[in-house]
Design a protein around this motif. Structure first.
Motif, PDB file in Angstrom:
ATOM      1  N   SER A   1       0.807  -1.223   0.000  1.00  0.00           N
ATOM      2  CA  SER A   1       0.000   0.000   0.000  1.00  0.00           C
ATOM      3  C   SER A   1       0.837   1.270   0.000  1.00  0.00           C
ATOM      4  N   GLY A   2       2.047   1.192   0.566  1.00  0.00           N
ATOM      5  CA  GLY A   2       2.853   2.404   0.726  1.00  0.00           C
ATOM      6  C   GLY A   2       2.364   3.302   1.850  1.00  0.00           C
ATOM      7  N   LEU A   3       1.358   2.849   2.594  1.00  0.00           N
ATOM      8  CA  LEU A   3       0.792   3.630   3.691  1.00  0.00           C
ATOM      9  C   LEU A   3       1.507   3.292   5.005  1.00  0.00           C
ATOM     10  N   PRO A   4       1.549   4.240   5.945  1.00  0.00           N
ATOM     11  CA  PRO A   4       2.179   3.962   7.242  1.00  0.00           C
ATOM     12  C   PRO A   4       1.419   2.863   7.996  1.00  0.00           C
ATOM     13  N   ARG A   5       2.186   1.946   8.572  1.00  0.00           N
ATOM     14  CA  ARG A   5       1.636   0.856   9.382  1.00  0.00           C
ATOM     15  C   ARG A   5       2.386   0.831  10.702  1.00  0.00           C
ATOM     16  N   SER A   6       1.645   0.826  11.814  1.00  0.00           N
ATOM     17  CA  SER A   6       2.278   0.890  13.136  1.00  0.00           C
ATOM     18  C   SER A   6       1.902  -0.315  13.984  1.00  0.00           C
ATOM     19  N   THR A   7       2.856  -0.729  14.800  1.00  0.00           N
ATOM     20  CA  THR A   7       2.622  -1.821  15.740  1.00  0.00           C
ATOM     21  C   THR A   7       3.509  -1.626  16.961  1.00  0.00           C
ATOM     22  N   ASN A   8       3.003  -2.030  18.106  1.00  0.00           N
ATOM     23  CA  ASN A   8       3.761  -1.947  19.356  1.00  0.00           C
ATOM     24  C   ASN A   8       4.523  -3.254  19.546  1.00  0.00           C
ATOM     25  N   LEU A   9       5.799  -3.135  19.921  1.00  0.00           N
ATOM     26  CA  LEU A   9       6.650  -4.313  20.032  1.00  0.00           C
ATOM     27  C   LEU A   9       7.582  -4.232  21.241  1.00  0.00           C
ATOM     28  N   LEU A  10       7.891  -5.392  21.784  1.00  0.00           N
ATOM     29  CA  LEU A  10       8.982  -5.544  22.729  1.00  0.00           C
ATOM     30  C   LEU A  10      10.273  -5.382  21.940  1.00  0.00           C
TER      31      LEU A  10
END
Length: 156
Positions: free
Chosen positions: A60-69
């Motif tokens: 998509s080229g869109l920003p993707r966010s995730t919370n990680l250790l």
């Protein structure tokens, strides 16, 4: 007095039933992130280092966010694509491979980073360090039936 929560979290992280709670943990962590504008996470409450990774979607080229250790290493961040012991790598790993420039937010502070996969002898050494840091990775690797990808994120 030393905070007992990291030790407790590491012990709980080696219990197979924890992987079954992944959806609830992820949902709760996302809500905490939104409510506290990135300054609070479940992993952080447990006394462990956490960050919010923002990548560009490979399709998509869109920003993707995730919370990680994350594992603090030198002046950077080490991430493991464990995906809670699922057989497939998590989406963010595909995004980092396609677009290695990303952003991490640590306690609400944004940091530009470049990701590189850890391979070969470096992988073996980092894996040893990671198991000392978070023993549950071995359980997740066995459940997933695959080598877990490791990425080193360095500041740009």
């Amino acid at each position: 007095m030393k905070n007992p929560l990291p030790l407790l979290a590491r012990r709980l992280g080696t219990r197979p039933w924890l992987m079954r709670l992944a959806k609830v943990i992820i949902w709760s962590d996302q809500r905490l992130h939104r409510w506290f504008r990135g300054r609070v996470s479940l992993v952080g409450i447990a006394g462990l280092p956490s960050l919010r990774l923002t990548t560009l979607g490979r399709k998509s080229g869109l920003p993707r966010s995730t919370n990680l250790l994350y594992f603090p290493f030198r002046d950077g961040f080490v991430l493991v694509g464990s995906n809670w012991g699922r057989p497939r790598d998590p989406g963010w790993t595909y995004n980092l491979r396609a677009h290695p420039e990303a952003t991490v937010a640590v306690r609400g502070r944004e940091i530009a980073v470049t990701a590189a996969p850890v391979k070969g002898e470096d992988y073996d050494e980092m894996w040893r360090r990671l198991l000392e840091f978070w023993p549950g990775y071995e359980m997740e690797r066995l459940a997933a039936g695959r080598e877990l990808p490791i990425f080193l994120l360095t500041r740009r």
